[in-house]
Design a protein around this motif. Structure first.
Motif, mmCIF file in Angstrom:
data_model
loop_
_atom_site.group_PDB
_atom_site.id
_atom_site.type_symbol
_atom_site.label_atom_id
_atom_site.label_comp_id
_atom_site.label_asym_id
_atom_site.label_seq_id
_atom_site.Cartn_x
_atom_site.Cartn_y
_atom_site.Cartn_z
ATOM 1 N N ARG A 110 0.838 -1.212 0.000
ATOM 2 C CA ARG A 110 0.000 0.000 0.000
ATOM 3 C C ARG A 110 0.862 1.248 0.000
ATOM 4 O O ARG A 110 0.547 2.242 -0.659
ATOM 5 N N LYS A 111 1.967 1.220 0.756
ATOM 6 C CA LYS A 111 2.865 2.376 0.791
ATOM 7 C C LYS A 111 3.424 2.679 -0.586
ATOM 8 O O LYS A 111 3.593 3.836 -0.974
ATOM 9 N N ARG A 112 3.707 1.615 -1.339
ATOM 10 C CA ARG A 112 4.274 1.805 -2.682
ATOM 11 C C ARG A 112 3.241 2.337 -3.671
ATOM 12 O O ARG A 112 3.571 3.103 -4.579
ATOM 13 N N LEU A 113 1.987 1.911 -3.500
ATOM 14 C CA LEU A 113 0.978 2.191 -4.526
ATOM 15 C C LEU A 113 0.086 3.383 -4.225
ATOM 16 O O LEU A 113 -0.418 4.022 -5.145
ATOM 17 N N GLU A 114 -0.151 3.648 -2.958
ATOM 18 C CA GLU A 114 -1.107 4.696 -2.597
ATOM 19 C C GLU A 114 -0.352 5.944 -2.154
ATOM 20 O O GLU A 114 -0.052 6.146 -0.980
ATOM 21 N N ALA A 115 -0.042 6.779 -3.149
ATOM 22 C CA ALA A 115 0.693 8.010 -2.861
ATOM 23 C C ALA A 115 -0.187 8.952 -2.055
ATOM 24 O O ALA A 115 -1.416 8.953 -2.197
#
Length: 199
Positions: free
Chosen positions: A61-66
């Motif tokens: 989620r950290k990688r995808l949800e800016a």
């Protein structure tokens, strides 16, 4: 590889477990999957704690949800899914394009079908999910998509021939979306059409 495309660049996920989690959710069309089923697929039946899946999900989620962007993960009680539009995922766009091109070909709209098959193949950039093939379910889906890609190449050649394009060997060699296997089938189809004409 499983990658995230932004306006700035294409970023492979890199972390195998995170890439595998995203791939499995994409294979399921983004629909919600029970966490125990996801864990069983990702860890190949090994017993893992709920925390292991939560950690993997949290990192993904950290990688995808800016910050400032809408969330793409949908969570319910014991279920994880994705909130993505059909055009957000290349594999989904590829299959949708193939379906539309086949409908056009069946309706006799051959030139538009050719463009549709070509647009589908433009989305096909090597073996799908090639960086996470150690997960059996993903390897199976990757092979299904590879077979579909080969089939679309053959359908493109067949549709070009139906359009009346002779497609000599040199022309096929120059065509960016026609493989060696499709090249052979084109020769067979042309020979079959010639035989029908002589009968």
């Amino acid at each position: 590889p499983v990658s995230v495309v932004t306006e700035e660049n294409v970023e492979p996920l890199g972390a195998p477990r995170q890439a595998s989690l995203l791939a499995v959710l994409l294979m399921n069309g983004g629909q919600g999957m029970r966490t125990e089923v996801l864990a069983d697929i990702l860890w190949d039946g090994e017993r893992v704690t709920d925390a292991a899946l939560r950690v993997t999900l949290g990192r993904l989620r950290k990688r995808l949800e800016a910050p400032g962007h809408s969330e793409i993960f949908v969570r319910g009680r014991g279920v994880i899914g994705l909130d993505l539009a059909p055009d957000d995922v290349d594999a989904w766009r590829f299959e949708a394009s193939v379906g539309r091109a086949r409908e056009l070909r069946s309706a006799g709209r051959l030139r538009r079908a050719v463009r549709g098959f070509e647009q589908a193949l433009d989305l096909f950039r090597g073996r799908p999910y090639e960086d996470v093939l150690d997960v059996a379910a993903i390897a199976s889906e990757s092979e299904r998509l590879m077979q579909l890609g080969r089939s679309v190449e053959l359908e493109l050649v067949a549709t070009l021939i139906e359009c009346g394009e002779p497609l000599s060997g040199a022309e096929r060699a120059d065509h960016p979306r026609v493989s060696f296997e499709a090249d052979i089938v084109a020769d067979e189809q042309r020979a079959g059409l010639a035989a029908v004409g002589l009968a």
